[in-house]
Motif scaffolding. Structure first.
Motif, PDB file in Angstrom:
ATOM      1  N   TRP A 245      57.432  16.747  25.992  1.00  0.00           N
ATOM      2  CA  TRP A 245      58.720  17.347  26.363  1.00  0.00           C
ATOM      3  C   TRP A 245      59.803  16.294  26.568  1.00  0.00           C
ATOM      4  CZ3 TRP A 245      61.188  16.301  31.026  1.00  0.00           C
ATOM      5  CH2 TRP A 245      62.430  16.935  31.187  1.00  0.00           C
ATOM      6  N   GLY A 253      64.940  18.125  20.849  1.00  0.00           N
ATOM      7  CA  GLY A 253      65.106  19.389  21.586  1.00  0.00           C
ATOM      8  C   GLY A 253      64.166  20.486  21.139  1.00  0.00           C
ATOM      9  N   ARG A 256      60.902  23.903  24.558  1.00  0.00           N
ATOM     10  CA  ARG A 256      61.698  24.703  25.493  1.00  0.00           C
ATOM     11  C   ARG A 256      60.840  25.335  26.587  1.00  0.00           C
ATOM     12  NH1 ARG A 256      66.133  28.019  21.837  1.00  0.00           N
ATOM     13  NH2 ARG A 256      66.745  26.286  20.464  1.00  0.00           N
ATOM     14  N   GLN A 264      66.039  22.178  27.275  1.00  0.00           N
ATOM     15  CA  GLN A 264      65.857  21.789  25.882  1.00  0.00           C
ATOM     16  C   GLN A 264      66.331  20.364  25.641  1.00  0.00           C
ATOM     17  OE1 GLN A 264      67.893  24.327  23.111  1.00  0.00           O
ATOM     18  NE2 GLN A 264      67.041  23.304  21.294  1.00  0.00           N
TER      19      GLN A 264
END
Length: 369
Positions: A245, A253, A256, A264
């Motif tokens: 992440w 991005g 999510r 994001q």
């Protein structure tokens, strides 16, 4: 008659010579005896052996001992001089100073890095399996490849040096307890070199009590927020997906969602992003919280991070308020805190560790209201 008289006269002439010879012999023998006794006396005295009490005035022995060992009147032997305590910084009290607390010295490892870097990218197997079971994932990831991609985006090195006797790096670890409300600690907090905050930790509107400055903000993906360019974002990862992440949030991005929605994109200074080392995480769990709770609270992780990079550590906003309530300083409902009810952390045991650290002189705790 004349022969007898002559004999008598001869005998009378030899006697004075014999007397003089005998006196010289006794004088010589007496001198030798005196030299021998004097040598014996000096030899015994210098070796600290037999004490000739009849040759010493009253109180001489006591006076001699006091002069030899000024701090211990009446001591029977010399004590070795005390070794000066090693100083690791220029502060009045330094975290790294050895010999202050046996308990602290036995558990503290100054060589373990709190930051995950290119140099310690390989986790020991026991650390890796413990860490990946904190939040098990269905989709496996190759940790080495994930980190190599991440270290193409962030520096992947530790900005912290070793102890410096000429330095005094003062750090404030600011928790989120409601006991900060109404304290007026803000100016004191802002006066530190490093100011470390945890998760949400708002400062706008709470400057008087919580301060306005931040240098380090510790968060996990689900609590992450954008930071000013001069603030270090320190990610506390609980799973490999957290590393995927942060790489994504600073570049493409793509991620999510973890087990909850996450940002994001993250607006932080990439050059100041640091990753909390899972080996350091387990070190705290093993050495300090002693397996109380499933794993240490984020507050404990930040506190020990500070104890390994700072010279002086001051703690604000930890624990319950004066009425025993657990809540955040920005919450209006003082009874809303659920920290002690989660079962994940052992708040009482962690509170005892903080008390022991304060008693050992390694931290100063500002208890608030």
């Amino acid at each position: 008659m004349s022969g007898g008289a002559a004999a008598a006269a001869g005998g009378g002439g030899d006697k004075p010579g014999k007397v003089r010879c005998s006196r010289r012999l006794w004088l010589l023998l007496g001198s030798l005896a005196l030299v021998f006794l004097t040598s014996l006396f000096l030899s015994v005295s210098l070796r600290g052996g037999v004490s000739f009490g009849y040759l010493e005035p009253p109180g001489w022995e006591e006076s001699r001992r006091v002069k030899l060992v000024p701090s211990y009147v009446g001591a029977h032997r010399l004590s070795p001089p005390e070794t000066p305590q090693q100083k690791t910084c220029a502060c009045n009290s330094c975290v790294g100073d050895p010999g202050v607390s046996d308990w602290f010295d036995e558990n503290y490892d100054p060589d373990i890095s709190p930051v995950w870097t290119r140099d310690n990218i390989q986790l020991p197997p026991d650390v890796y399996y413990w860490w990946v079971m904190l939040q098990p994932q269905f989709k496996p990831h190759n940790i080495q490849q994930v980190l190599l991609r991440l270290f193409q985006v962030i520096p992947g090195r530790s900005p912290y040096g070793s102890w410096d006797p000429g330095r005094c790096l003062r750090c404030a670890v600011v928790g989120n307890s409601g006991n900060l409300r109404g304290t007026g600690y803000g100016a004191a907090i802002d006066g530190h070199d490093y100011i470390m905050r945890i998760n949400l930790a708002p400062t706008v509107g709470y400057e008087d009590d919580a301060g306005r400055r931040t240098t380090h903000h510790f968060m996990y993906p689900e609590s992450a927020k954008n930071l000013a360019a001069n603030v270090s974002f320190v990610l506390v990862p609980f799973k490999t997906l957290d590393l995927v992440w942060i790489t994504s949030a600073l570049s493409t991005g793509q991620i999510r969602f973890t087990y909850a929605p996450v940002k994001q994109f993250l607006r932080v200074d990439k050059d100041k992003v640091q990753i909390f080392n899972p080996a350091f995480f387990k070190y705290i769990h093993d050495r300090w919280t002693r397996h109380h709770g499933r794993y240490p609270s984020t507050g404990m992780l930040v506190l020990f991070f500070a104890l390994h990079v700072c010279d002086e550590v001051n703690v604000f906003g930890f624990g319950a308020d004066s009425r025993g309530n657990w809540h955040h300083y920005w919450e209006q409902n003082r009874y809303s805190g659920e920290f002690r009810k989660t079962g994940v952390h052992d708040a009482d045991f962690e509170a005892q560790i903080i008390k022991q650290l304060a008693k050992a002189g390694k931290i100063t705790v500002f208890t608030g209201k």
